[in-house]
Design an enzyme around this catalytic site. Sequence first.
Site, PDB file in Angstrom:
ATOM      1  N   TYR A 180       4.023  50.208  21.219  1.00  0.00           N
ATOM      2  CA  TYR A 180       2.758  49.570  21.571  1.00  0.00           C
ATOM      3  C   TYR A 180       2.971  48.431  22.567  1.00  0.00           C
ATOM      4  CZ  TYR A 180       1.275  51.937  17.253  1.00  0.00           C
ATOM      5  OH  TYR A 180       1.027  52.858  16.270  1.00  0.00           O
TER       6      TYR A 180
ATOM      7  N   SER B  63      -6.363  55.208  12.996  1.00  0.00           N
ATOM      8  CA  SER B  63      -7.615  55.615  13.664  1.00  0.00           C
ATOM      9  C   SER B  63      -8.670  56.053  12.651  1.00  0.00           C
ATOM     10  CB  SER B  63      -7.347  56.734  14.686  1.00  0.00           C
ATOM     11  OG  SER B  63      -6.521  56.271  15.723  1.00  0.00           O
ATOM     12  N   PRO B  64      -8.914  55.251  11.601  1.00  0.00           N
ATOM     13  CA  PRO B  64      -9.870  55.646  10.571  1.00  0.00           C
ATOM     14  C   PRO B  64     -11.316  55.625  11.048  1.00  0.00           C
ATOM     15  CG  PRO B  64      -9.182  53.390  10.213  1.00  0.00           C
ATOM     16  CD  PRO B  64      -8.331  53.923  11.328  1.00  0.00           C
ATOM     17  N   LEU B  65     -11.549  55.040  12.226  1.00  0.00           N
ATOM     18  CA  LEU B  65     -12.899  55.008  12.802  1.00  0.00           C
ATOM     19  C   LEU B  65     -13.040  55.993  13.962  1.00  0.00           C
ATOM     20  CD1 LEU B  65     -13.484  51.150  12.688  1.00  0.00           C
ATOM     21  CD2 LEU B  65     -14.194  52.883  11.030  1.00  0.00           C
ATOM     22  N   GLY B  66     -12.149  56.977  13.991  1.00  0.00           N
ATOM     23  CA  GLY B  66     -12.260  58.006  15.027  1.00  0.00           C
ATOM     24  C   GLY B  66     -12.131  57.466  16.428  1.00  0.00           C
ATOM     25  N   ARG B  67     -11.231  56.489  16.605  1.00  0.00           N
ATOM     26  CA  ARG B  67     -11.016  55.852  17.911  1.00  0.00           C
ATOM     27  C   ARG B  67     -12.327  55.311  18.480  1.00  0.00           C
ATOM     28  NH1 ARG B  67      -5.716  56.983  19.185  1.00  0.00           N
ATOM     29  NH2 ARG B  67      -4.837  58.809  18.144  1.00  0.00           N
ATOM     30  N   GLY B  68     -13.142  54.775  17.582  1.00  0.00           N
ATOM     31  CA  GLY B  68     -14.410  54.162  17.976  1.00  0.00           C
ATOM     32  C   GLY B  68     -15.602  55.083  17.855  1.00  0.00           C
TER      33      GLY B  68
END
Length: 346
Positions: A55, A205-210
Site C-alpha cells: 500500500y 472491501s466490506p462496502l463494495g469499494r464504495g
Amino acid sequence: MNTRKLGAFAVAEIGLGCMNLSHAYGVPPPSATAERVLLAAYERGVTLFDTAALYGFGANERLVGRVLAHRSGIVLATKGGMAGVEFPDGVRRVIDARPETLRRNCEDSLARLGVDAIDLYYLHRVDLKNQVPVEDSIGEMSRLVQEGKVRALGLSEVSAPTLKRAHAVHPIAAVQSEYSLWTRNPELGVLDACRELGIAFVAFSPLGRGYLTGAVRDVSALDAKDIRRAMPRFAPDAHAKNLELLEPFGSVAREIGCTTAQLSLAWLLHRGEHVLPIPGTTSVAHLNENLSAATVSLTNEQMARLDELINERTVTGARYAAAVEAEIDTEDFPLSRRETTAAGGA
C-alpha cells in the site's frame, strides 16, 4: 464495540482498513487528514488496523507506524509477498512469496512500522507465478514467529484447501479476503473452513469499494489512477445495471433506520462471530458512521431479503479483470457460472 477472537487476540468487531489512506483510489488524502482518521479510529475503540507493504509502496506502513506503533491495546496487521519493485519505467506490483523474499519483506515492514514485532503477518498472495508451495511460504513465516519478529500468521485471498494445507504447517489466526453482499465468493468454502478451524475471517472491501454506500454513481468521475477503473463491475454498462440494485437496498436501510453503509457492515457482522469487517475511509464522519453499524440488529427475515437482493446472481461483472483473477488462489465464481446465473439459470 464488542470484541471478537482473532488468534490469541481479542479485537473490536469492526477494524480499519488503512489502504486508501495511501493507495488505490486516486490521489490519497493529505497526511494530516490520514493521521486524523487513524487517531479518531483509535479513540473510538478500533483495535485492529490493517496495512501492507504494497500500500503506497511502503508509505502506508510508515504512516500507520508513525501514528499508532506505540499506542497500547491495538493489533497491527501487515502483509508480505506482494510489494512494489522498482523497474526502469517505475515501481510496479510484484507477487513473490519465496521464503527469502518474505523474510526481507518482514524486515522492511518492521522498520517502516517502527515495531519490534508484527502482531499479525499475512501472506498477501500465494505465489502461483513462481509456483511456490504455500507450505514453503508459511514455513518461513513460522520461523519469523519463532524468532519473535511476528506474533501470529494470516493468509489473504486463499481457497479452503490452501488454508488447510497452510494450517497444517503453522496455526493460522486469520484469513483476509474480499467479502460483502456483492462479493460472496468466500461462501463457497473458506468462510466455513475458518469457522470450523476457529480462524477469524477478516472481510476487506466490506462496502463494495464504495458501491454499497451509494457514493459511486458516476464512474467517469473516478480519478484516472483509481483501481476501480480496471474492475469489470465498474465498467459503465455493468455499473449502470448494478446501480439498479441500490434503490431497493436503500429501502431496506430506511426501514431499519440506518445508512446503506451501516446495513452492509451489519450484514457481515451477522454472518458469523468469526467475521471481522475492516472498512476503509478517508473521512472521520464516514468512520463514525461505519463504526455505528455495530449497533444495528437484523432479523433472520431481513438477512434473507438482503441475501436475495444482492448476490452473485444479481450483480453484473467479475470483481477483477481476468489477468488479476488468474493471480489469485481463491474460490471465485467461474465466469461461465456467473453469466449463467445472471441470466437466471441454475
